[in-house]
Motif scaffolding. Structure first.
Motif, PDB file in Angstrom:
ATOM      1  N   VAL A 504       0.633  -1.247   0.121  1.00 12.13           N
ATOM      2  CA  VAL A 504      -0.162   0.047   0.070  1.00 12.13           C
ATOM      3  C   VAL A 504       0.881   1.178   0.047  1.00 12.13           C
ATOM      4  CG1 VAL A 504      -1.587   1.192   1.456  1.00 12.13           C
ATOM      5  CG2 VAL A 504      -1.993  -1.084   1.156  1.00 12.13           C
ATOM      6  N   ILE A 508      -0.522   8.459   1.495  1.00 13.34           N
ATOM      7  CA  ILE A 508      -1.763   8.173   1.697  1.00 13.34           C
ATOM      8  C   ILE A 508      -2.698   9.267   1.769  1.00 13.34           C
ATOM      9  CG2 ILE A 508      -1.448   5.863   2.451  1.00 13.34           C
ATOM     10  CD1 ILE A 508      -1.948   7.125   5.422  1.00 13.34           C
ATOM     11  N   ARG A 516      -6.212   3.857   0.362  1.00 12.34           N
ATOM     12  CA  ARG A 516      -5.083   3.611   0.944  1.00 12.34           C
ATOM     13  C   ARG A 516      -4.858   3.920   2.424  1.00 12.34           C
ATOM     14  NH1 ARG A 516      -0.513   2.515  -3.087  1.00 12.34           N
ATOM     15  NH2 ARG A 516      -1.244   3.468  -5.110  1.00 12.34           N
TER      16      ARG A 516
END
Length: 679
Positions: A504, A508, A516
């Protein structure tokens, strides 16, 4: 661990929106700058009002084609009141125009999401939709009674129209409680159940749409739940779909595979409906069945292992590379009338692939609630404990053991301290949390195929929600029954969660990266659950500790901070990790007053964590407490903790106030205890 962390039900209704706008490029500002699009859209809106029905039909179909996965064009059309224009066309004198308008509105619902659904509701779309219900019912009854009474193309038209109307109602019912209440007044349950009851003679896609609408309508909606519960024929029908006794229809090739997939999707949705309306009262046959154990789990567990996400991602990428999917505005003309049902082979395959992914997603959503109430790993779930249960357990003899319920047999395999659902549920879920190359939009740009990306990321999120509930349930059971579950399982689980997070990544915060961030927020909760079950056994890795601290500092969500602190607390209790314990404990101390001003709930979690970590002064890492003069720091924090607890509103946050009082009292008692040790 706080009970509030365990998510037994979705707090928001399932989102019908196919692709979030953040997964796609070109927003409203960019679209407005494109004169070409503006110029192309105006004739479409004008032709919507044309006296020529052919032009009105063309305009509806053009809208239907242009909006798919293109938020910029969709928003431009919305700015020209395309929603109002299409709703007007639902009352058109020409049947084909009405059908195409319904199709365009359906696509707007699915691709546009909550905002457009709200606009439709505010512009009174329910008024024409209500008139369609009895008309569709009458026509279908005639066709079912005498299948040869109408040509095939007429039947196809009414089936597709019914599908569009049902899908719009499904999407609208997820928009708001206000819309849901208005839809309740229509009395849709008999209408929708008629499709399920006549499923053998209707297209499976239309029947599945009816089931999807029922699944949504029965999600914490007493009106629909009570109506379905009250009719034993309805619940028996749902049960017969999940556990079919009839043999599958004779179909070959791709059609057979498609029929099997759609039948599975229908069974999954019916599992969800049955769970939504349980407990089911007699005299329904469904009242005699343990739904979770005998129906839901046996149906849904195989679904989790039915696909390989890496393989699905690879197939989608190959299909996308074959051709361009975005409709071209300049190619639209009356001479080349677009078809709303036209799809290339690659598009049809991608659509089928997405449907398979959505079936898995639906199964996961249903399992999320069930995973919050899995039976304890060592005892049968045959009712609540009573005051005398512990004494009764001590007196059980071998004869009593032979009468163990099936629940007990299913939960623990012979001679093992690992719950049986590790093999059937936990390990498949671990496979579904691992991201693929298509799982998230790129950090710059958009996904090659947004619908697949949306479905994949939704699966990862839902799988983590299931794991979160499983491990919270297990942690509670392990604490209550002092279980000793194989630590190798803990190592594997811990590693797999961190492996997924490594894919991931830590970037984010950008637009389009919401999924994410969701992954991180849910994964930390799962790590906390694992940490509680195998507390003191999981090796402490400095890099993981640093990442958790950074994430805790970066997030603005108090509950996510609580999860991070809880996970760090579990890691700090590894007896031999003295240096790691020091890093974590110093961080936790930095969160306490008077040096910190974090929200109350994470503050309480940090104080509670330090008490738990240093409650046993004989552990090797206790040297950090003594050498670091942690006692002095805790004494200095008492007044700040007391003020924070006092600021909690007793009426609005009663549970938090009770917990705060408990932590404050424990802190004072712990300080007194450590002082008396004189170490």
């Amino acid at each position: 661990m706080g009970k509030s962390q365990q998510k037994k039900r979705q707090t928001r209704r399932h989102n019908p929106m196919r692709v979030p706008d953040s997964h796609l490029e070109k927003g409203l500002a960019a679209a407005s700058e494109s004169s070409r699009k503006n110029e192309a859209i105006l004739p479409i809106i004008q032709k919507m009002e044309s006296v020529d029905p052919t032009e009105r039909k063309w305009a509806c179909v053009a809208v239907s084609n242009l909006i798919q996965n293109d938020p910029s064009t969709r928003r431009l059309l919305q700015g020209k009141n395309v929603v109002g224009a299409l709703i007007t066309r639902l009352s058109d004198s020409e049947e084909e125009v009405v059908v195409e308008a319904a199709g365009a509105l359906r696509n707007l619902c699915i691709d546009g999401g909550f905002d457009i659904c709200a606009e439709m509701y505010n512009k009174n779309i329910l008024a024409p939709l209500k008139t369609f219900i009895p008309k569709i019912s009458t026509t279908l009854s005639q066709y079912l009674a005498s299948p040869k009474s109408a040509p095939e193309n007429a039947q196809k038209l009414i089936y597709e129209f019914a599908d569009n109307v049902i899908t719009i109602l499904w999407c609208l019912s997820e928009t708001s409680n206000k819309a849901m209440n208005a839809i309740n007044q229509i009395g849709l349950i008999p209408f929708l159940m008629s499709f399920l009851g006549s499923r053998e003679n209707l297209p499976i896609s239309t029947v599945t749409s009816a089931a999807q609408c029922l699944y949504v309508l029965t999600d914490e909606n007493p009106s629909a739940i009570n109506e379905l519960r009250a009719d034993a024929a309805y619940t028996a029908c749902l049960l017969s779909i999940v556990r079919p006794s009839e043999s599958a229809p004779a179909v070959n090739g791709k059609d057979k595979e498609k029929a099997i997939e759609r039948a599975l999707a229908l069974r999954v949705l019916c599992c969800g409906i049955l769970r939504n309306i349980s407990p089911i009262p007699p005299p329904s046959v469904a009242a005699t069945v343990d739904l979770d154990r005998d129906v839901v789990l046996p149906t849904l567990e195989p679904v989790l292992s039915s696909i390989s996400l890496p393989e699905m991602s690879r197939k989608a990428q190959e299909l996308v590379e074959k051709e361009e999917f975005v409709p071209q505005l300049e190619k639209l003309s009356l001479k080349h009338t677009p078809k709303s049902d036209h799809r290339s082979e690659s598009e049809l395959e991608l659509e089928r692939l997405e449907q398979r992914l959505r079936t898995v997603q639906s199964a996961l959503e249903i399992l999320t609630g069930l995973c919050a109430t899995l039976p304890d790993p060592t005892i049968p779930s045959d009712g609540p404990e009573t005051a005398g249960d512990e004494d009764a357990d001590d007196d059980m003899d071998a004869e009593d053991d032979e009468d163990a319920t099936p629940d007990e047999e299913n939960v623990l395999p012979s001679g093992s301290s690992t719950p049986a659902y590790f093999e059937s549920l936990v390990y498949p879920l671990l496979g579904l949390i691992q991201p693929t190359p298509l799982s998230f939009p790129p950090l710059a740009g958009t996904s090659p195929h947004p619908p697949t990306t949306s479905a994949l990321s939704a699966i990862h999120i839902s799988a983590l929600e299931c794991l979160n509930n499983i491990f919270l349930s297990m942690a509670t059971a392990a604490a209550r029954h002092k279980l000793d579950i194989d630590v190798q399982n803990g190592y594997k689980l811990w590693h797999e969660i961190w492996r997924a997070l490594g894919i991931v990544g830590t970037e984010i915060s950008g637009a389009g990266q919401e999924r994410r961030r969701d992954m991180w927020e849910l994964a930390v909760g799962v790590l906390w659950g694992i940490g509680n079950i195998w507390k003191g056994s999981l090796p402490l890795e400095n890099e993981q500790v640093d990442v958790l601290i950074q994430f805790c500092n970066a997030t603005s969500d108090p509950l996510v901070k609580v999860k991070c602190i809880g996970t760090l607390e579990c890691l700090a209790q590894h007896p031999q990790s003295i240096d790691g314990n020091r890093v974590i404990s110093q961080y936790l101390l930095s969160l306490l007053p008077p040096t910190s001003s974090i929200p109350t709930e994470p503050l309480l979690q940090a104080a509670s964590a330090l008490i738990d970590v240093y409650s046993d002064e004989t552990l090797p890492y206790d040297i950090n407490f003594r050498q670091g003069r942690y006692l002095d720091a805790l004494v200095a924090s008492v007044e700040g903790v007391r003020k924070a607890v006092k600021s909690i509103d007793r009426k609005k946050e009663r549970d938090l106030r009770i917990r705060g009082e408990e932590v404050k009292d424990n802190l004072v008692a712990f300080i007194e205890y450590r002082r008396n040790l004189r170490l």
